[in-house]
Each structure stands twice: as C-alpha cells, then as structure tokens.
Design a protein around this motif. Structure first.
Motif, PDB file in Angstrom:
ATOM      1  N   ALA A  46      -2.573  -1.580  -6.635  1.00 14.90           N
ATOM      2  CA  ALA A  46      -1.436  -2.324  -5.136  1.00 14.90           C
ATOM      3  C   ALA A  46      -2.639  -3.489  -5.340  1.00 14.90           C
ATOM      4  O   ALA A  46      -3.423  -4.009  -5.161  1.00 14.90           O
ATOM      5  N   ILE A  47      -1.242  -4.736  -5.208  1.00 12.21           N
ATOM      6  CA  ILE A  47      -1.929  -6.463  -4.845  1.00 12.21           C
ATOM      7  C   ILE A  47      -1.068  -6.338  -3.283  1.00 12.21           C
ATOM      8  O   ILE A  47       0.079  -6.695  -3.075  1.00 12.21           O
ATOM      9  N   VAL A  48      -2.156  -7.409  -2.357  1.00  7.73           N
ATOM     10  CA  VAL A  48      -1.655  -7.127  -1.316  1.00  7.73           C
ATOM     11  C   VAL A  48      -2.970  -8.250  -0.497  1.00  7.73           C
ATOM     12  O   VAL A  48      -3.783  -8.300  -0.756  1.00  7.73           O
ATOM     13  N   GLY A  49      -2.016  -8.729   0.710  1.00  3.22           N
ATOM     14  CA  GLY A  49      -2.566 -10.118   1.204  1.00  3.22           C
ATOM     15  C   GLY A  49      -3.197  -9.807   2.447  1.00  3.22           C
ATOM     16  O   GLY A  49      -2.833  -8.188   2.525  1.00  3.22           O
ATOM     17  N   ASP A  50      -4.543 -10.311   2.865  1.00  2.00           N
ATOM     18  CA  ASP A  50      -4.485  -9.668   4.631  1.00  2.00           C
ATOM     19  C   ASP A  50      -3.619  -9.898   4.920  1.00  2.00           C
ATOM     20  O   ASP A  50      -3.759  -9.297   6.112  1.00  2.00           O
ATOM     21  N   GLY A  51      -2.804 -10.541   5.221  1.00  2.00           N
ATOM     22  CA  GLY A  51      -1.740 -10.899   6.505  1.00  2.00           C
ATOM     23  C   GLY A  51      -0.943  -9.150   5.764  1.00  2.00           C
ATOM     24  O   GLY A  51      -1.215  -8.378   7.264  1.00  2.00           O
TER      25      GLY A  51
ATOM     26  N   MET B 220       1.022  -1.469  -0.240  1.00  2.00           N
ATOM     27  CA  MET B 220      -0.215   0.219   0.110  1.00  2.00           C
ATOM     28  C   MET B 220       0.690   1.014  -0.328  1.00  2.00           C
ATOM     29  O   MET B 220       1.101   1.885  -0.816  1.00  2.00           O
ATOM     30  N   PRO B 221       2.264   1.522   0.699  1.00  5.65           N
ATOM     31  CA  PRO B 221       2.944   2.284   0.819  1.00  5.65           C
ATOM     32  C   PRO B 221       3.134   2.745  -1.012  1.00  5.65           C
ATOM     33  O   PRO B 221       3.640   4.489  -1.221  1.00  5.65           O
ATOM     34  N   TYR B 222       3.837   2.036  -1.199  1.00  8.27           N
ATOM     35  CA  TYR B 222       4.502   1.894  -2.889  1.00  8.27           C
ATOM     36  C   TYR B 222       3.355   2.590  -3.543  1.00  8.27           C
ATOM     37  O   TYR B 222       3.908   3.146  -4.110  1.00  8.27           O
ATOM     38  N   ALA B 223       2.524   1.720  -3.654  1.00  4.21           N
ATOM     39  CA  ALA B 223       1.052   2.426  -4.426  1.00  4.21           C
ATOM     40  C   ALA B 223       0.800   3.904  -4.004  1.00  4.21           C
ATOM     41  O   ALA B 223       0.569   4.584  -5.453  1.00  4.21           O
ATOM     42  N   LEU B 224       0.652   4.064  -3.098  1.00  2.76           N
ATOM     43  CA  LEU B 224       0.411   5.601  -2.035  1.00  2.76           C
ATOM     44  C   LEU B 224       1.962   6.550  -3.689  1.00  2.76           C
ATOM     45  O   LEU B 224       1.561   7.461  -3.949  1.00  2.76           O
ATOM     46  N   ALA B 225       3.156   6.088  -3.406  1.00  2.00           N
ATOM     47  CA  ALA B 225       4.235   7.140  -3.421  1.00  2.00           C
ATOM     48  C   ALA B 225       4.379   6.948  -4.913  1.00  2.00           C
ATOM     49  O   ALA B 225       3.999   7.487  -5.515  1.00  2.00           O
ATOM     50  N   ALA B 226       3.656   5.622  -5.324  1.00  2.00           N
ATOM     51  CA  ALA B 226       3.476   5.611  -6.880  1.00  2.00           C
ATOM     52  C   ALA B 226       2.436   6.026  -7.759  1.00  2.00           C
ATOM     53  O   ALA B 226       2.732   7.239  -8.748  1.00  2.00           O
ATOM     54  N   LYS B 227       1.389   6.952  -7.064  1.00  2.00           N
ATOM     55  CA  LYS B 227       0.243   7.475  -7.137  1.00  2.00           C
ATOM     56  C   LYS B 227       0.470   9.360  -6.801  1.00  2.00           C
ATOM     57  O   LYS B 227       0.629  10.330  -8.446  1.00  2.00           O
ATOM     58  N   PHE B 228       1.931   9.246  -5.970  1.00  2.00           N
ATOM     59  CA  PHE B 228       2.365  10.602  -5.800  1.00  2.00           C
ATOM     60  C   PHE B 228       3.347  10.679  -6.895  1.00  2.00           C
ATOM     61  O   PHE B 228       3.178  12.068  -7.344  1.00  2.00           O
TER      62      PHE B 228
ATOM     63  N   PRO C  22      -7.700   9.587 -10.904  1.00  2.00           N
ATOM     64  CA  PRO C  22      -8.387   9.289  -9.907  1.00  2.00           C
ATOM     65  C   PRO C  22      -8.489   7.241  -9.909  1.00  2.00           C
ATOM     66  O   PRO C  22      -8.185   6.686  -8.602  1.00  2.00           O
ATOM     67  N   ARG C  23      -8.815   7.213 -10.555  1.00  2.00           N
ATOM     68  CA  ARG C  23      -8.162   5.366 -10.658  1.00  2.00           C
ATOM     69  C   ARG C  23      -7.196   5.008 -10.018  1.00  2.00           C
ATOM     70  O   ARG C  23      -5.927   4.952  -9.650  1.00  2.00           O
ATOM     71  N   PHE C  24      -7.211   4.309  -8.185  1.00  2.00           N
ATOM     72  CA  PHE C  24      -6.322   3.698  -8.248  1.00  2.00           C
ATOM     73  C   PHE C  24      -7.397   2.402  -7.360  1.00  2.00           C
ATOM     74  O   PHE C  24      -8.178   2.691  -6.162  1.00  2.00           O
ATOM     75  N   VAL C  25      -6.164   0.865  -7.616  1.00  2.00           N
ATOM     76  CA  VAL C  25      -7.372  -0.500  -7.000  1.00  2.00           C
ATOM     77  C   VAL C  25      -6.653  -0.835  -6.344  1.00  2.00           C
ATOM     78  O   VAL C  25      -5.478  -1.184  -6.372  1.00  2.00           O
ATOM     79  N   VAL C  26      -7.110  -1.253  -4.963  1.00  2.00           N
ATOM     80  CA  VAL C  26      -5.887  -2.358  -4.629  1.00  2.00           C
ATOM     81  C   VAL C  26      -6.995  -3.902  -4.679  1.00  2.00           C
ATOM     82  O   VAL C  26      -8.009  -4.277  -3.897  1.00  2.00           O
ATOM     83  N   LEU C  27      -6.137  -4.450  -4.158  1.00  2.00           N
ATOM     84  CA  LEU C  27      -6.558  -6.151  -5.146  1.00  2.00           C
ATOM     85  C   LEU C  27      -6.057  -6.997  -3.045  1.00  2.00           C
ATOM     86  O   LEU C  27      -5.037  -6.241  -3.076  1.00  2.00           O
ATOM     87  N   VAL C  28      -7.281  -6.901  -2.804  1.00  2.00           N
ATOM     88  CA  VAL C  28      -6.798  -7.615  -0.944  1.00  2.00           C
ATOM     89  C   VAL C  28      -7.172  -9.475  -1.267  1.00  2.00           C
ATOM     90  O   VAL C  28      -8.649  -9.197  -1.533  1.00  2.00           O
ATOM     91  N   LEU C  29      -6.303 -10.325  -1.262  1.00  2.00           N
ATOM     92  CA  LEU C  29      -6.740 -11.300  -1.333  1.00  2.00           C
ATOM     93  C   LEU C  29      -6.448 -12.006   0.044  1.00  2.00           C
ATOM     94  O   LEU C  29      -6.141 -12.320   1.541  1.00  2.00           O
ATOM     95  N   ASN C  30      -7.914 -12.636   0.389  1.00  2.00           N
ATOM     96  CA  ASN C  30      -8.383 -12.497   2.080  1.00  2.00           C
ATOM     97  C   ASN C  30      -8.628 -14.396   1.915  1.00  2.00           C
ATOM     98  O   ASN C  30      -9.555 -14.691   0.999  1.00  2.00           O
TER      99      ASN C  30
END
Length: 600
Positions: free
Chosen positions: A439-444, A422-430, A467-475
């Motif tokens: 952002a590809i993120v596991g639930d852990g 998530m912080p990588y994705a935020l920095a990418a957007k800035f 404004p496109r910002f997609v977060v994938l959470v693998l639960n």
C-alpha cells in the motif's frame, strides 16, 4: 425452503457466486446480518472500520479479481457513508452491488429516525438499477436484476431492504399470475468484436501512419501480449494511463510510461509528434496531453461505446474487447519497415530513466521522495499486488515504479479521491492471500482513514497464507499534491492553515498494533530499510520522512505553469527558498547531462 426474506436473499446471492461481503452492521440490517450468520461458510464477511472503507474494498475486489464486489450497510447514515467508494466504482466502470437497509415499510413517509430517501440518494451513483423491495415476492427478481446489470454494464447497482421486510416469510417462487416477475440466475459475458469493414478501416489508418502512438488503459490489462505484438508491427511507442499501468511491463524499451500531469517526457513528446493515435481501453480525460485536433488520425478500441471518441475525434471507433479486437486486427496490419520513429522513442525512454534516477539522487531535506520509490522499485516481489492512494505519492508511483509482468497495480482513477489506498490493499490481500501486498499512502490519506484501516489489518492479518503486507507512508506534513497545484496552476503560495498536517508517528503507531514499524529519514538508510521490509513475514509499515518541496514537475512546463509559479513567488510562498532549490535541482537533471532524447 428459506425461513425468511433475509435467508432467501443470501441464498440467491450465493447462487450468483457471491462469496465475500464487505460491510458494517446496524439495526437497519439486523435481519440480513442474522441470516448472513446462518449462511455459515457460504460467505466471508469482512468488517472494516467504516462503511466508506467497505465500499472502497468492494470496488478494489472488482478491480483485482474481475468479479462483482459487494458491500453492505445499514439505513440512513450507514448508507450515506458508502457513497464515496461507490462513486469510485461508477467512474472506473467496476461492477459493485450495494445492499442497504431502510426503516420499516410501515414508518416510511413519517419522518422517522434515520429515514432517508435512499432511492433518490443512490439514483445517480446506481442510476442503472436502484430498487427498494416492498414485498417478499420482489426479492428474487430484484437480486437477479441488480447482479446481472452490475455485471453486464460494469457499474454500481443498489438494493434497499426495509428492516421489517427482512423478517417476513420468503417467497421463493412468485405465483404464476398477471403482474408477477419470474427471473433466473446466470450471466455470461458476450464476445464483442467489431465488424470486418470497421477492422479493415482501422488497419488502413494504422498502416498509413508513419509515427504511431498507442495509449492503453484499464481495458488493456488482459491484452498485454496483443498490445506488445501490435506495437512491434507498427513500430509504435506505448503510453499508459494510470489505470493501465500494469497493462505492460516498464522494462520494455518502447513503453513511455504514464501520461498527463503525472506523466513522462517520452509520453508527452510521443503525443506531440505522432501522426496516428491508437487508444485501447482508456478513458484518459486530459485532452491537452493528446495530439492536437487534426494532427493525427485516430483509432479507438473500447468495450463501452459511450466512451468512444470523447477525448479525441477518432476516425475509426471499434466496439469490442481489447484482446480479441487486437487479435482480429493484427493480421490486417503491415509491419513498418522504417523503424526510425520507434528508435527515437526508445532513445527518449532510455534517457528518461536516467533523468529519473538523477532526480532521485538529488539531496533533499530530509529525504527525497523520488529516492524512496527508486530504491523500492527493484526490491518489489515479482508477484506483488500494489494499491496506490491519491496524492503527491501518486506522481512517484506513476513515474518511478517499474511494473514487471505478473504484478497487479491499481488506484482510484476517475474519482481520484483520497483514502482508497489502505482499503484497496486490504481487499487485494483477501482476493490474493498468497501474494505480497504493498500500500502506498500519503500522510493526508493516512490520517483521513488509513490509520483506521490498519486496525482492520490487525484483525485479519493472521489468516493469510502469505503474511507479507507492506505499507509505505510518505510523511511530508503537508497536503502536498494540492499545495503544488495551488502553486503551479493557480499562482497561489502555500496556505499553511489549510495545507499543513500534524506530524504523527506512523511507525510507532504500527508497533502499537503489533506490526513492525520502520522509520527512515536518511537516503543512505533506504536500501536497508526496504530490504528489511520486504523480508518481513507479516505487516510492516515504512514511514518515510520526506521533503514536501521536491516538485512533481510536469512533463512539459507551459507558459501558464511558468506564469503561475512566478505569481506564487511574487506573493511570497512561506517555503520559497526550499521550493526554488529543489525545483532547480530537478530541472537541471531534466536537461543535463542527459539531453532529453531526440524529437521529431
């Protein structure tokens, strides 16, 4: 003249071209923060929810832009929080400057509140340069050296600023006297090329080989065209370390994909059968996935001579920029007339994509994570910027996402810590506010720090032009990568007390923050969910409710792996039947009906 040390500090960083600072305030840096406010629009200050996230964002800024990242934290606890993100930068050779506060000079050595020996604390992670200012006349050269060394060595540096020093009168130009330092602003990257005899030696080795394998890493990200040309001349296949995933598009038929435990069968077979290895800008650490020692002659290109010939004993070691060195090397190479090696590689790659598709289509309970990525990949925008966290999702990112030319993608390579997605994705957007971000993120990792980062997203999301910002959470309710490592490497069954995670409603949480939340647990719904997510003009979180027992099969199952799995079964894994069922399905798809390609 700058009113005080803090004002001059930021003025000097501005002269170095710094424009963005990721940080969190505290009373150890009140003087610096006040001066940052007075600096106005010369700087953009980004406030994440935790100092660790600030360090990750600074590291990601460096990766996505090539510029130096800057993070700011207070003394003691704030400084300590930076360390994980800074080690990410250090191990992936990224230029990052950490600025931290300290207790007053008059209090140091008195076991004062929040007094920590910060020079010693940062001596490893910022070993090239960590310095505490103790007088205003030092500040100019400390800033200049910290920035120049970070850029030149592509590493972490650290400046420590005691809080009373921050409010002292600035000394912009030290007196011309013995014992003073008179530094200046400016650094240009040198043009580094190997010597002509070394290039000819490398060409001789590559020309003599009949089965050339190429491995690229992050150092080849700006050498895409050169790698493609040299691979064509040599009739070679190209494997990609994870940090080099975006170096070459995956639609090229000779690109074998990722390498290692998270790698592909074509990459493994190419390394097993090659007689020549060309490694370009990679520090890929797992030697067991490279040719056996003595099997292949080796040539390596790296800008950092310390990284040469430490993964495989190379015959020729070339110090130089990847793109420039390849351009100098190409005229010395002879085109391979026998294309059979290249044809075998391409046949294996074509078959492998069929295997991955078949695995993705296997049933799972409730959702096959491979299917999530297989449906996502073709729907990604051509200019997407991808940030992947560390976990089982990294397997599917490595194998199932087909990178196209123009995309950017990275992750935490050397440190492989959880939590940077998530912080990588935020920095990418800035860094790229006009491009979509994934952002590809596991639930852990999401529970570790990603949910806090979503709050940061809610704070800033309205300011970006795209404004496109997609977060994938693998639960999958499991610390899944470690669960499978315990099973396949240690022979231990899943230890539920350490591995099971709370089942949290991530999509609903996103809605609380004002984002779109999409939940999917049926394979037939995936296409529509991804279409909706990619069409959303704003942040959207896709929660994929996936099966934790779909195995991240290695490209080659060793006797040690097989023995470990047998031991796991003998000891009684709590999810043994689901694990066996899902593993059997993927193993079948590995060999039937696709065969696995030709070997040789």
């Amino acid at each position: 003249m700058a009113p005080n040390v803090s004002d001059f500090f930021w003025q000097r960083l501005s002269e170095w071209g710094v424009k963005r600072v990721f940080g969190y305030p505290g009373d150890g840096i009140n003087g610096l923060v006040g001066a940052l406010a007075r600096a106005g629009d010369r700087f953009e200050f980004i406030q994440p929810r935790h100092e660790e996230l600030a360090a990750f964002m600074a590291t990601a800024h460096a990766k996505y832009t090539g510029e130096m990242g800057v993070c700011l934290a207070t003394s003691g606890p704030g400084a300590i929080h930076l360390l994980n993100g800074l080690y990410d930068a250090k191990l992936d050779h990224q230029p990052v400057l950490a600025i931290v506060g300290q207790q007053a000079l008059t209090a140091l050595g008195g076991q004062y509140q929040q007094e920590v020996d910060l020079v010693s604390l940062f001596k490893d992670v910022a070993g090239e340069y960590v310095q505490m200012a103790s007088t205003p006349a030092q500040v100019r050269h400390i800033v200049d050296r910290a920035v120049r060394i970070a850029k030149a060595e592509r590493t972490v540096t650290c400046i420590i600023m005691p809080n009373d020093l921050q409010e002292m009168d600035a000394v912009e130009a030290p007196a011309r006297a013995h014992g003073t330092i008179h530094s200046g602003v400016g650094w240009s990257a040198p043009v580094v090329r190997p010597a002509e005899p070394d290039l000819r030696h490398a060409a001789d080795v590559l020309n003599a080989g009949s089965k050339v394998a190429i491995l690229v890493g992050a150092g080849a990200l700006n050498a895409t065209d050169e790698v493609i040309e040299i691979a064509d001349i040599l009739g070679a296949g190209v494997a990609k370390a994870l940090l080099g995933k975006a170096a070459l598009p995956d639609d090229l038929p000779f690109v074998t994909g990722s390498i290692g435990l998270l790698g592909t069968r074509p990459s493994y077979e190419m390394m097993v059968n090659c007689d020549t290895l060309l490694m370009i800008g990679s520090g890929f650490p797992y030697s067991e996935f490279l040719p056996k020692e003595g099997q292949a002659r080796g040539v390596q290109i790296d800008i950092d001579p310390k990284m040469l010939s430490i993964r495989y004993p190379m015959e020729v070691n070339l110090v130089g920029d990847s793109a420039g060195t390849l351009r100098d090397l190409i005229p010395l190479l002879q085109r391979k007339q026998d294309r059979s090696w290249r044809e075998r590689i391409e046949a294996g790659v074509a078959d492998w994509w069929k295997v991955l598709e078949a695995r993705a289509m296997n049933d799972a309970t409730p959702l096959n994570p491979q299917r999530v990525f297989w449906e996502l990949s073709p729907r990604l925008p051509d200019d997407v910027v991808i940030a992947c966290d560390t976990g089982s999702g990294t397997n599917w990112y490595a194998r199932d996402i087909k990178i196209r030319r123009g995309m950017k993608a990275t992750l935490c390579g050397g440190l492989a810590t959880m939590g940077p997605g998530m912080p990588y994705a935020l920095a990418a957007k800035f860094a790229h506010p006009d491009r979509p971000v994934l952002a590809i993120v596991g639930d852990g990792a999401m529970q570790m720090n990603g949910m806090n980062a979503l709050i940061t997203l809610s704070k800033y999301c309205k300011q970006w032009s795209d404004p496109r910002f997609v977060v994938l959470v693998l639960n999958n309710r499991d610390l899944n990568q470690v669960t499978w490592e315990m099973r396949a490497q240690n022979g231990d069954p899943k230890f539920e007390a350490s591995q099971e995670l709370p089942d949290f409603p991530y999509a609903r949480y996103a809605e609380l923050l004002g984002f779109k939340g999409l939940f999917v647990d049926k394979p037939e719904d995936l296409a529509a969910v991804w279409d909706e997510a990619m069409a959303t003009r704003g942040p959207v979180l896709v929660e994929a409710y996936t099966d934790p027992n779909v195995p991240p099969l290695p490209p080659h199952i060793t006797l040690k792996n097989a023995a470990a799995m047998m031991a796991t079964l003998a000891k009684g894994d709590p999810e043994v039947w689901d694990m066996l069922k899902d593993t059997a399905k993927d193993l079948v798809q590995s060999y039937l009906p696709h065969g696995g390609g030709k070997k040789g």
